[in-house]
Design a protein around this motif. Structure first.
Motif, PDB file in Angstrom:
ATOM      1  N   ILE A   1      -7.767  18.827  -4.422  1.00 38.16           N
ATOM      2  CA  ILE A   1      -7.518  17.374  -4.411  1.00 38.16           C
ATOM      3  C   ILE A   1      -6.628  16.980  -3.227  1.00 38.16           C
ATOM      4  CG2 ILE A   1      -6.298  15.535  -5.649  1.00 38.16           C
ATOM      5  CD1 ILE A   1      -7.272  16.895  -8.282  1.00 38.16           C
TER       6      ILE A   1
ATOM      7  N   GLY B   1      -4.272   5.408  -8.660  1.00 39.42           N
ATOM      8  CA  GLY B   1      -5.282   6.023  -7.789  1.00 39.42           C
ATOM      9  C   GLY B   1      -6.530   5.159  -7.696  1.00 39.42           C
ATOM     10  N   LEU B   2      -7.004   4.655  -8.856  1.00 39.04           N
ATOM     11  CA  LEU B   2      -8.214   3.810  -8.836  1.00 39.04           C
ATOM     12  C   LEU B   2      -7.945   2.506  -8.094  1.00 39.04           C
ATOM     13  CD1 LEU B   2      -9.679   4.340 -12.433  1.00 39.04           C
ATOM     14  CD2 LEU B   2     -10.626   5.162 -10.269  1.00 39.04           C
TER      15      LEU B   2
ATOM     16  N   TRP C   1      -4.095   7.778 -12.761  1.00 38.15           N
ATOM     17  CA  TRP C   1      -5.455   7.205 -12.736  1.00 38.15           C
ATOM     18  C   TRP C   1      -5.418   5.741 -12.304  1.00 38.15           C
ATOM     19  CZ3 TRP C   1     -10.474   8.540 -12.892  1.00 38.15           C
ATOM     20  CH2 TRP C   1     -10.797   9.829 -13.306  1.00 38.15           C
TER      21      TRP C   1
ATOM     22  N   TRP D   1     -15.031  12.147   0.609  1.00 36.03           N
ATOM     23  CA  TRP D   1     -13.805  12.815   0.146  1.00 36.03           C
ATOM     24  C   TRP D   1     -13.301  12.174  -1.145  1.00 36.03           C
ATOM     25  CZ3 TRP D   1      -9.319  10.005  -0.546  1.00 36.03           C
ATOM     26  CH2 TRP D   1      -9.287   8.733   0.055  1.00 36.03           C
ATOM     27  N   LEU D   2     -13.437  10.801  -1.204  1.00 37.87           N
ATOM     28  CA  LEU D   2     -12.925  10.075  -2.379  1.00 37.87           C
ATOM     29  C   LEU D   2     -13.773  10.389  -3.614  1.00 37.87           C
ATOM     30  CD1 LEU D   2     -10.962   8.049  -3.591  1.00 37.87           C
ATOM     31  CD2 LEU D   2     -12.430   6.208  -2.787  1.00 37.87           C
TER      32      LEU D   2
ATOM     33  N   VAL E   1       1.617  11.627 -10.056  1.00 32.01           N
ATOM     34  CA  VAL E   1       0.799  12.836  -9.945  1.00 32.01           C
ATOM     35  C   VAL E   1       1.678  14.101 -10.058  1.00 32.01           C
ATOM     36  CG1 VAL E   1      -0.297  14.145  -8.101  1.00 32.01           C
ATOM     37  CG2 VAL E   1      -1.182  11.896  -8.702  1.00 32.01           C
TER      38      VAL E   1
ATOM     39  N   LEU F   1      -5.803   2.056  -5.593  1.00 27.65           N
ATOM     40  CA  LEU F   1      -5.798   2.374  -4.154  1.00 27.65           C
ATOM     41  C   LEU F   1      -7.229   2.577  -3.648  1.00 27.65           C
ATOM     42  CD1 LEU F   1      -2.819   4.915  -3.963  1.00 27.65           C
ATOM     43  CD2 LEU F   1      -2.934   2.725  -2.761  1.00 27.65           C
TER      44      LEU F   1
ATOM     45  N   LYS G   1      -9.222  14.519   4.449  1.00 31.63           N
ATOM     46  CA  LYS G   1     -10.446  13.699   4.360  1.00 31.63           C
ATOM     47  C   LYS G   1     -11.554  14.327   5.222  1.00 31.63           C
ATOM     48  CE  LYS G   1      -8.041   9.272   3.598  1.00 31.63           C
ATOM     49  NZ  LYS G   1      -6.643   9.701   3.623  1.00 31.63           N
TER      50      LYS G   1
ATOM     51  N   VAL H   1      -7.655  14.523  -0.046  1.00 33.80           N
ATOM     52  CA  VAL H   1      -7.040  13.209   0.199  1.00 33.80           C
ATOM     53  C   VAL H   1      -6.250  13.179   1.507  1.00 33.80           C
ATOM     54  CG1 VAL H   1      -4.901  13.535  -1.124  1.00 33.80           C
ATOM     55  CG2 VAL H   1      -5.855  11.281  -0.912  1.00 33.80           C
ATOM     56  N   VAL H   2      -5.690  14.320   1.935  1.00 28.22           N
ATOM     57  CA  VAL H   2      -4.894  14.314   3.164  1.00 28.22           C
ATOM     58  C   VAL H   2      -5.787  14.553   4.389  1.00 28.22           C
ATOM     59  CG1 VAL H   2      -3.017  15.467   4.422  1.00 28.22           C
ATOM     60  CG2 VAL H   2      -2.764  15.007   1.982  1.00 28.22           C
TER      61      VAL H   2
ATOM     62  N   TYR I   1       0.841  -1.204   0.000  1.00 27.83           N
ATOM     63  CA  TYR I   1       0.000   0.000   0.000  1.00 27.83           C
ATOM     64  C   TYR I   1       0.879   1.259   0.000  1.00 27.83           C
ATOM     65  CZ  TYR I   1      -2.384   3.806   2.489  1.00 27.83           C
ATOM     66  OH  TYR I   1      -2.842   5.037   2.871  1.00 27.83           O
TER      67      TYR I   1
ATOM     68  N   TYR J   1     -10.159   1.413   0.067  1.00 29.09           N
ATOM     69  CA  TYR J   1     -11.386   2.085   0.534  1.00 29.09           C
ATOM     70  C   TYR J   1     -12.667   1.520  -0.081  1.00 29.09           C
ATOM     71  CZ  TYR J   1      -7.995   5.315   2.380  1.00 29.09           C
ATOM     72  OH  TYR J   1      -6.942   5.844   3.071  1.00 29.09           O
TER      73      TYR J   1
ATOM     74  N   HIS K   1       2.068   6.479  -6.887  1.00 28.02           N
ATOM     75  CA  HIS K   1       0.938   7.339  -7.268  1.00 28.02           C
ATOM     76  C   HIS K   1       1.341   8.815  -7.142  1.00 28.02           C
ATOM     77  CE1 HIS K   1      -3.191   8.785  -7.546  1.00 28.02           C
ATOM     78  NE2 HIS K   1      -3.141   9.287  -6.325  1.00 28.02           N
TER      79      HIS K   1
ATOM     80  N   LYS L   1       1.249   3.955  -3.015  1.00 29.76           N
ATOM     81  CA  LYS L   1       0.922   5.359  -2.771  1.00 29.76           C
ATOM     82  C   LYS L   1       2.100   6.246  -3.189  1.00 29.76           C
ATOM     83  CE  LYS L   1      -0.099   7.028   1.447  1.00 29.76           C
ATOM     84  NZ  LYS L   1      -0.894   7.406   2.636  1.00 29.76           N
TER      85      LYS L   1
ATOM     86  N   ILE M   1     -12.434  12.207  -6.976  1.00 27.82           N
ATOM     87  CA  ILE M   1     -12.524  11.648  -8.329  1.00 27.82           C
ATOM     88  C   ILE M   1     -13.155  12.676  -9.281  1.00 27.82           C
ATOM     89  CG2 ILE M   1     -13.603   9.832  -9.750  1.00 27.82           C
ATOM     90  CD1 ILE M   1     -13.090   7.883  -7.416  1.00 27.82           C
TER      91      ILE M   1
HETATM   92  C1  HEM Z   1      -8.976   9.380 -10.253  1.00 29.43           C
HETATM   93  C2  HEM Z   1      -7.723   9.516  -9.921  1.00 29.43           C
HETATM   94  C3  HEM Z   1      -7.272   9.343  -8.498  1.00 29.43           C
HETATM   95  C4  HEM Z   1      -7.759   8.489  -7.534  1.00 29.43           C
HETATM   96  C5  HEM Z   1      -8.902   7.491  -7.653  1.00 29.43           C
HETATM   97  C6  HEM Z   1      -6.957   8.687  -6.353  1.00 29.43           C
HETATM   98  C7  HEM Z   1      -7.094   7.979  -5.161  1.00 29.43           C
HETATM   99  C8  HEM Z   1      -6.190   8.006  -4.124  1.00 29.43           C
HETATM  100  C9  HEM Z   1      -6.224   7.160  -2.947  1.00 29.43           C
HETATM  101  C10 HEM Z   1      -7.298   6.113  -2.661  1.00 29.43           C
HETATM  102  C11 HEM Z   1      -5.160   7.475  -2.167  1.00 29.43           C
HETATM  103  C12 HEM Z   1      -4.782   6.851  -0.812  1.00 29.43           C
HETATM  104  C13 HEM Z   1      -5.276   7.778   0.284  1.00 29.43           C
HETATM  105  C14 HEM Z   1      -4.904   7.301   1.669  1.00 29.43           C
HETATM  106  O1  HEM Z   1      -4.809   6.094   1.886  1.00 29.43           O
HETATM  107  O2  HEM Z   1      -4.734   8.151   2.572  1.00 29.43           O
HETATM  108  C15 HEM Z   1      -4.441   8.563  -2.828  1.00 29.43           C
HETATM  109  C16 HEM Z   1      -3.311   9.189  -2.347  1.00 29.43           C
HETATM  110  C17 HEM Z   1      -2.883  10.413  -2.775  1.00 29.43           C
HETATM  111  N1  HEM Z   1      -3.316  11.073  -3.914  1.00 29.43           N
HETATM  112 FE1  HEM Z   1      -4.629  10.347  -5.288  1.00 29.43          FE
HETATM  113  N2  HEM Z   1      -6.029   9.684  -6.599  1.00 29.43           N
HETATM  114  C18 HEM Z   1      -6.200  10.122  -7.888  1.00 29.43           C
HETATM  115  C19 HEM Z   1      -5.492  11.162  -8.493  1.00 29.43           C
HETATM  116  C20 HEM Z   1      -4.730  12.087  -7.773  1.00 29.43           C
HETATM  117  C21 HEM Z   1      -4.300  13.385  -8.236  1.00 29.43           C
HETATM  118  C22 HEM Z   1      -4.589  13.949  -9.623  1.00 29.43           C
HETATM  119  C23 HEM Z   1      -3.585  13.976  -7.218  1.00 29.43           C
HETATM  120  C24 HEM Z   1      -2.936  15.341  -7.134  1.00 29.43           C
HETATM  121  C25 HEM Z   1      -3.166  16.362  -7.939  1.00 29.43           C
HETATM  122  C26 HEM Z   1      -3.525  13.046  -6.115  1.00 29.43           C
HETATM  123  C27 HEM Z   1      -2.857  13.252  -4.940  1.00 29.43           C
HETATM  124  C28 HEM Z   1      -2.679  12.293  -3.974  1.00 29.43           C
HETATM  125  C29 HEM Z   1      -1.797  12.430  -2.820  1.00 29.43           C
HETATM  126  C30 HEM Z   1      -0.914  13.648  -2.487  1.00 29.43           C
HETATM  127  C31 HEM Z   1      -1.915  11.252  -2.065  1.00 29.43           C
HETATM  128  C32 HEM Z   1      -1.193  10.885  -0.750  1.00 29.43           C
HETATM  129  C33 HEM Z   1      -2.086  11.261   0.433  1.00 29.43           C
HETATM  130  C34 HEM Z   1      -1.547  10.824   1.799  1.00 29.43           C
HETATM  131  O3  HEM Z   1      -0.669   9.981   1.875  1.00 29.43           O
HETATM  132  O4  HEM Z   1      -2.034  11.340   2.806  1.00 29.43           O
HETATM  133  N3  HEM Z   1      -4.263  11.911  -6.494  1.00 29.43           N
HETATM  134  N4  HEM Z   1      -5.095   8.860  -4.017  1.00 29.43           N
END
Ligand code: HEM
Length: 180
Positions: free
Chosen positions: A171, A106-107, A103, A120-121, A53, A109, A178, A175-176, A42, A114, A49, A46, A125
């Motif tokens: 965004i 992120g999808l 994408w 928030w999710l 990003v 994860l 929530k 995600v941070v 995981y 989740y 991801h 992340k 999206i």
């Molecule tokens: C549809 C596309 C996306 C999906 C479905 C998605 C989903 C997720 C998920 C499920 C996590 C894990 C969150 C956690 O466990 O705390 C995550 C982490 C993260 N995402 Fe995305 N994401 C997408 C696109 C993006 C984009 C475009 C950005 C930034 C512009 C972004 C920034 C981040 C960041 C910074 C984290 C780390 C958060 C943390 O560790 O607290 N994501 N994303």
């Protein structure tokens, strides 16, 4: 233009080779995740991801700047052709692969951790869909500039620069923090 060390065919081949090498490293990293524990997996997914990003965002923030400079270059000039090559490489070598990886990871994860639940999710999206629409708009503009159809004023592209910035702020907070 073919003699230019930065925009000639050899430089294009080198850029494609570097991008392919980066994608292969990424693919090997993803496949090797089968060997680690689910918790570690995981965290690694992340991290990948976030790397994808950041690469995508770098392109989305730089592209409108290129459109501003390109708009000032006379049609048919060497500068205009150089900007066109820079725009196409940025789009094809960096932004398109980075968007697809953002994408996919992120999808994955969202599904594996989740189960696609959480307000928030869902909102995240929607915001990423808006970011993708901006990407498609930039991509069409790159094609238009390549056909010497100039689009938008410098003021318009300066404003457009703010759209991915605002979406990125929303965004990251979603995600941070929530909040819901
Ligand atoms: C549809 C596309 C996306 C999906 C479905 C998605 C989903 C997720 C998920 C499920 C996590 C894990 C969150 C956690 O466990 O705390 C995550 C982490 C993260 N995402 Fe995305 N994401 C997408 C696109 C993006 C984009 C475009 C950005 C930034 C512009 C972004 C920034 C981040 C960041 C910074 C984290 C780390 C958060 C943390 O560790 O607290 N994501 N994303």
């Amino acid at each position: 233009m073919a003699d230019d060390p930065q925009i000639g065919a050899p430089a294009g081949r080198r850029a494609r080779l570097r991008a392919t090498a980066a994608l292969v490293v990424f693919a090997v990293a993803i496949v090797s995740l089968a060997l680690v524990s689910p918790d570690q997996r995981y965290l690694w997914l992340k991290a990948l991801h976030v790397i994808a990003v950041i690469s995508w965002m770098a392109g989305l923030l730089y592209m409108p700047r290129l459109f501003i400079y390109h708009g000032d270059a006379p049609k048919g000039s060497v500068q205009a052709k150089t900007f066109s090559v820079m725009e196409q490489r940025l789009l094809k070598v960096i932004m398109n692969p980075a968007m697809m990886l953002s994408w996919m990871l992120g999808l994955y994860l969202a599904y594996s951790v989740y189960g696609f639940s959480g307000g928030w999710l869902h909102l995240k999206i929607v915001a990423v869909m808006a970011l993708t629409a901006v990407h498609v708009f930039f991509s069409r503009t790159v094609d238009a500039f390549a056909r010497e159809e100039y689009r938008g004023t410098a003021r318009f592209w300066r404003l457009m620069n703010e759209v991915p910035t605002l979406l990125m702020i929303v965004i990251v907070i979603l995600v941070v923090v929530k909040p819901f």
